[in-house]
Design a protein around this motif. Structure first.
Motif, mmCIF file in Angstrom:
data_model
loop_
_atom_site.group_PDB
_atom_site.id
_atom_site.type_symbol
_atom_site.label_atom_id
_atom_site.label_comp_id
_atom_site.label_asym_id
_atom_site.label_seq_id
_atom_site.Cartn_x
_atom_site.Cartn_y
_atom_site.Cartn_z
ATOM 1 N N TYR A 92 1.282 -1.213 0.553
ATOM 2 C CA TYR A 92 0.004 -0.222 0.246
ATOM 3 C C TYR A 92 0.905 0.985 -0.280
ATOM 4 O O TYR A 92 0.592 2.135 -1.052
ATOM 5 N N ARG A 93 2.104 1.655 0.933
ATOM 6 C CA ARG A 93 2.990 2.455 1.052
ATOM 7 C C ARG A 93 3.523 2.640 -0.391
ATOM 8 O O ARG A 93 3.495 3.601 -1.175
ATOM 9 N N ALA A 94 4.196 1.487 -1.182
ATOM 10 C CA ALA A 94 4.519 1.650 -2.515
ATOM 11 C C ALA A 94 3.120 2.415 -3.466
ATOM 12 O O ALA A 94 3.493 3.226 -4.453
ATOM 13 N N GLU A 95 2.017 1.797 -2.889
ATOM 14 C CA GLU A 95 1.082 2.461 -4.236
ATOM 15 C C GLU A 95 0.482 4.117 -3.892
ATOM 16 O O GLU A 95 1.304 4.678 -4.776
ATOM 17 N N LEU A 96 0.708 4.315 -2.891
ATOM 18 C CA LEU A 96 0.206 5.390 -2.243
ATOM 19 C C LEU A 96 1.850 6.558 -2.819
ATOM 20 O O LEU A 96 1.639 7.937 -2.976
ATOM 21 N N ALA A 97 2.764 6.274 -2.743
ATOM 22 C CA ALA A 97 3.963 7.024 -2.958
ATOM 23 C C ALA A 97 4.419 7.041 -4.410
ATOM 24 O O ALA A 97 4.398 8.077 -5.331
ATOM 25 N N SER A 98 3.492 6.193 -4.893
ATOM 26 C CA SER A 98 3.569 6.383 -6.545
ATOM 27 C C SER A 98 2.605 7.187 -7.123
ATOM 28 O O SER A 98 2.763 8.089 -7.519
ATOM 29 N N ALA A 99 1.270 6.576 -6.659
ATOM 30 C CA ALA A 99 -0.045 8.009 -6.814
ATOM 31 C C ALA A 99 0.445 9.741 -5.965
ATOM 32 O O ALA A 99 0.517 10.693 -6.781
ATOM 33 N N ALA A 100 1.353 9.601 -4.815
ATOM 34 C CA ALA A 100 1.681 11.310 -4.828
ATOM 35 C C ALA A 100 3.337 11.654 -5.887
ATOM 36 O O ALA A 100 2.369 12.620 -5.886
ATOM 37 N N ARG A 101 3.566 10.549 -6.629
ATOM 38 C CA ARG A 101 4.300 11.257 -7.067
ATOM 39 C C ARG A 101 3.988 11.537 -8.572
ATOM 40 O O ARG A 101 3.770 12.833 -8.869
ATOM 41 N N SER A 102 2.801 10.569 -9.076
ATOM 42 C CA SER A 102 2.233 11.032 -10.227
ATOM 43 C C SER A 102 1.218 12.235 -10.134
ATOM 44 O O SER A 102 1.459 13.236 -11.200
ATOM 45 N N ALA A 103 0.835 12.713 -8.660
ATOM 46 C CA ALA A 103 -0.075 13.629 -8.589
ATOM 47 C C ALA A 103 1.285 15.050 -8.293
ATOM 48 O O ALA A 103 0.954 16.125 -8.307
ATOM 49 N N GLY A 104 2.406 14.654 -8.108
ATOM 50 C CA GLY A 104 2.932 15.664 -8.361
ATOM 51 C C GLY A 104 3.178 16.941 -6.619
ATOM 52 O O GLY A 104 2.092 16.981 -6.054
ATOM 53 N N VAL A 105 4.240 17.163 -6.476
ATOM 54 C CA VAL A 105 4.134 18.377 -4.827
ATOM 55 C C VAL A 105 3.651 19.651 -5.622
ATOM 56 O O VAL A 105 4.805 20.077 -6.591
ATOM 57 N N CYS A 106 2.711 20.169 -4.835
ATOM 58 C CA CYS A 106 2.589 21.144 -5.637
ATOM 59 C C CYS A 106 2.528 22.395 -3.817
ATOM 60 O O CYS A 106 1.645 21.388 -3.365
#
Ligand code: FAD
Length: 414
Positions: A389-403
């Motif tokens: 789950y953590r890996a999936e969420l980290a990847s989702a966060a990366r694609s959302a990008g930090v804004c």
């Protein structure tokens, strides 16, 4: 950016200590001062609502490890009362002035106090620190009666620990199930079921309206909105935390139920620019999360305070080259033999998918999504699932990008 010579850490607990430890672990040898309002050396809070209440043996202060390397100056039992960001100076309650070129704001949160009218009588507590835990602990056991106000994880843990000591416990929750707002109805019903199985009375859909006192002045009952009253000699109000930022009034920092930070954990000023040399971490900080579309969030979780303290210290040493803070939030809690673990931000979800639901086996697995994207997961007895789950969420966060988040409604400048 030049590394600072004098760092002041305000808040001698998890986030502040993590920052101090990171500074030393990175080989920084400058002058380090840690200010703490409590008289105790840094200690850990999670045990306070768990073994400190539940065990019969006298508890010891659950100390946190101190920074290695050159000594820090510890100013304990004193609170910061003022911050001047132009002069780069912190003033303490005893009048001491501390000049800094690096400042870590890590003042955590205060316990939210009850809204029920008038001052609370003797026998009504909150639980945030060691002294609170000892005071509550002294009132638990067979023949004692406790009302816990608030069915979040903290209230749920206090109820479970008190029940384990033989206390008669009633848990009062305003929503239709405990934990519904944070984790949804299935998780709420699951936890309510465990509480009831342990002999805890769970009263949902009702609020506390007042505290009734006996002739001697101590608590004798807790009054609820439906005109009923629950007899109790002790009540613990567990309604969450309020970021401890009162001392930052007049500092020019952007405050919105926490110190508003940029992705590098630099504290922002009213005009949205970072205040030079000031970072924030832990329960006092409001941090942008890509999982939340860049909105700022205060998670109130132990692991996040630890990670943010370390990241904030890295920003002080290395500036933007330290990289933005992007750790996936995580949380745990212990209830009636079940260890709950959550990752991400489940409260953002518009959909919860239950993958396993086995109260008897103390197993639960729920995946949370928002508009089809993963935002969190909750497990009990399924720790092995968390890494995925953590890996999936980290990847989702990366694609959302930090804004960088725009200031939200209600933002005020300190
Ligand atoms: C009883 C309890 C149980 C918990 N259990 C869990 C759990 O199971 N899992 C989990 O993930 N999280 C848990 N948490 C949350 C976790 O402990 C917090 O997220 C963490 O302690 C935050 O660390 P912090 O350093 O930001 O703030 P804090 O730990 O609140 O520390 C802030 C410190 O700053 C001091 N301070 C405040 N104002 C000033 C001032 N003006 N000047 C100087 N010092 C000041 C305070 O006295 C305090 O010592 C629990 C919290 C509590 C209270």
């Amino acid at each position: 950016m030049r590394a600072p010579h004098r760092v002041v850490v305000v808040g001698a607990s998890l986030a502040g200590l993590s920052a101090a430890r990171t500074l030393r672990a990175e080989g920084w040898t400058g002058s380090l001062t840690v200010v703490g309002a409590e008289p105790h050396l840094p200690y850990d809070r999670p045990p306070l609502s768990k073994e400190v209440l539940a065990r019969e043996e006298e508890p010891e202060l659950p100390r946190l490890p101190l920074p290695a390397g050159p000594d820090a100056r510890w100013l304990l039992g004193r609170r910061a009362v003022r911050l001047d960001t132009s002069e780069r100076r912190v003033t303490l309650s005893d009048g001491t002035g501390l000049a800094y070129d690096g400042l870590v704001i890590a003042t955590g949160a205060h316990a939210r106090t009850p809204r029920a009218g008038g001052p609370a009588p003797p026998g009504v507590f909150t639980l945030r620190g060691w002294d609170d835990a000892l005071a509550v602990r002294a009132r638990l056991g067979a023949g004692r009666s406790l009302v816990v106000v608030g069915g979040g994880f903290l209230g749920s843990e206090i109820a479970a620990a008190a029940r384990a000591r033989g206390t008669a416990v009633t848990l009062v929750e305003a929503a239709e199930q405990p934990l519904t707002r944070a984790l949804g109805r299935v998780a709420g019903a699951y936890v309510a079921g465990l509480q009831e199985e342990a002999g805890i009375t769970v009263r949902t859909g009702t609020r506390v309206t007042g505290f009734r006192t006996a002739l001697g002045g101590g608590l004798c009952a807790v009054e609820l909105t439906n005109a009923s009253a629950v007899p109790a000699d002790t009540a613990v109000v567990a309604l969450g935390g309020v970021p401890a930022t009162d001392w930052l009034a007049g500092s020019g920092l952007l405050l919105d139920q926490g110190v508003c930070c940029d992705p590098f954990l630099r504290a922002l000023r009213g005009d949205g620019s970072p205040a030079p040399g000031v970072v924030a971490a832990g329960d006092a900080a409001k941090v942008p999360y890509a999982l939340a579309g860049g909105s700022r969030v205060t998670t109130g979780h132990w692991a996040d305070a630890l990670a943010q303290g370390a990241a904030a210290a890295s920003t002080l040493l290395h500036g933007e080259t330290a990289g933005p803070y992007d750790t996936v939030p995580s949380f745990w809690a212990d209830l009636h033999g079940a260890r709950f673990r959550s990752v991400g931000l489940p409260s953002l979800a518009d959909e919860a998918t239950v993958l396993e639901h086995d109260p008897a086996g103390r197993r639960l697995e729920i995946a949370y999504h928002h508009r089809g994207s993963p935002v969190g997961a909750l497990t009990a007895g399924r720790t092995s699932r968390l890494a995925a789950y953590r890996a999936e969420l980290a990847s989702a966060a990366r694609s959302a990008g930090v804004c960088a988040a725009a200031p939200s409604a209600g933002t005020r400048t300190g």
